[in-house]
Design a protein around this motif. Structure first.
Motif: not given
Length: 412
Positions: A276-282
């Motif tokens: 799951l990608f979150v924050g800036d990584a998403a």
């Protein structure tokens, strides 16, 4: 080594995800490539709006550290000496970033460790063997004194990628992203740049094209002043030239400088199997003003909650993790923000003066900006169009509309 969840990156998003998972009983491992938590950010204040009080709910539930909650913001257009003041019931939080022990990242990670989270510093993800979530092995590489030590293999049930816009998981999983903007920030942190009752935002299309200058001051007196602009440019000279001309009597008692950059992009998916990608990584940085803390905290909270439900229910098939992707896509619809970013970069000072005229007039007529922010896009445009028809300068809006059309045509 096996674990329930592997969190990659100990910035704000990773710290919140690790805290939520460990607090809810998951065997959590948090890895950070730097030798200390908070080194990547630089010592500064960040702010993010508490839209619909979403941040407040998470801050209170997880007892996250904040420096201030401000309900007043002052917006200035320096060339025309125009300004307006926004007062909002849902204000904005200030967060202390960086390497101090009481920074947001370090205090949140400390809370996660208190709940049993394991922290691996100086550790990078070197390889990922991923079979659509059925089997996942991650090769971690530990560095000490500039030298690499023996690699370690970890088998997590779920991975939360929170290691920024250049996430190592993008490369390891061969993910493609569509880049919209590259932005830069340069600023200083010190004491008492402004009163602690409001945030200040300054616009000058000639000095800061497509960007802005801001000042934040916490209750403690800690202050940050910075320039944010699109593009790959060195902002240090531009910052000090702007301060020398406009803020020389205010930006004093400087303790440190900081700088950084961010890429605003879109991933086709916010989940790849059990990653799951979150924050800036998403790619969830706000395209208009560059807010990153609220998307980081909210998305990592949503992802961690789905992880806890999946592990507790022993339901680790891919369908159980799809809920995060659906929730995040609903929460972070940013079409309007992308459109506004395109027009904002096209505005000159004459246009900005007109915008400030409109904002002042809307305030005089009693427009409730809190309610406007909760409109759906169709209702917002309808209300805005009806209002503009009554403005004596409404014909001048054609110029801005044409610029919006041109910006949209360039791919925004």
């Amino acid at each position: 080594m096996e674990c329930d969840v592997l969190v990659v990156g100990a910035g704000p998003a990773g710290a919140v995800a690790a805290l939520y998972c460990s607090k809810n009983g998951l065997d959590t491992v948090l890895v950070e490539k730097n030798r200390e938590v908070g080194l990547h950010a630089g010592r500064r204040l960040d702010s993010s709006p508490d839209t619909n009080f979403e941040l407040s709910k998470i801050v209170k539930e997880l007892k996250l550290r904040t420096e201030h909650y401000v309900r007043t913001s002052k917006w200035f257009h320096l060339p025309s000496a125009r300004f307006f003041v926004l007062n909002s019931e849902a204000g904005e939080y200030y967060f202390k970033r960086g390497y101090d022990e009481n920074s947001f990242e370090r205090s949140t990670v400390a809370s996660a460790l208190d709940h049993g989270c394991k922290l691996l510093l100086n550790t990078e993800v070197k390889q990922v063997r991923h079979d659509d979530g059925k089997d996942c092995k991650v090769l971690l590489q530990l560095r000490r004194g500039g030298e690499t030590e023996k690699a370690q293999i970890i088998k997590p049930k779920v991975i939360i990628a929170a290691d920024g816009c250049h996430s190592s998981l993008h490369k390891h999983l061969n993910l493609k992203k569509r880049v919209y903007r590259v932005g830069r920030i340069f600023g200083v942190t010190g004491e008492g740049f402004s009163d602690d009752g409001s945030s200040e935002v300054y616009f000058d299309a000639n000095a800061i094209p497509g960007g802005y200058f801001y000042i934040l001051t916490a209750k403690s007196g800690l202050s940050t002043a910075a320039i944010v602009m699109p593009g790959e440019i060195d902002l240090k000279k531009r910052f000090y030239a702007f301060v020398s001309k406009n803020m020389h009597d205010r930006i004093r008692h400087v303790e440190n400088e900081f700088s950084g950059g961010a890429v605003i992009f879109k991933l086709n998916r916010l989940r790849r199997g059990n990653v799951l990608f979150v924050g800036d990584a998403a790619g969830l940085i706000d395209p208009l003003l560059g807010y990153g803390m609220a998307p980081a905290i909210i998305s990592s909270y949503l992802a961690a909650r789905c992880c806890v439900d999946a592990v507790r229910g022993d339901d680790l098939n891919i369908s159980s993790l799809k809920r995060y992707e659906k929730e995040a896509e609903v929460r972070f619809k940013r079409v309007l923000a992308y459109l506004l970013r395109g027009i904002f970069e096209a505005l000159d000072d004459e246009d900005l003066e007109l915008v400030f005229d409109m904002m002042e007039e809307m305030q005089r007529r009693g427009v409730d900006f809190d309610k406007l922010s909760n409109f759906d896009m169709k209702s917002m445009f309808k209300a805005f169009s009806a209002f503009c028809e009554k403005l004596p300068k409404s014909a001048q809006l054609l110029r801005i509309v044409l610029k919006l059309r041109m910006s949209y045509g360039r791919g925004m």
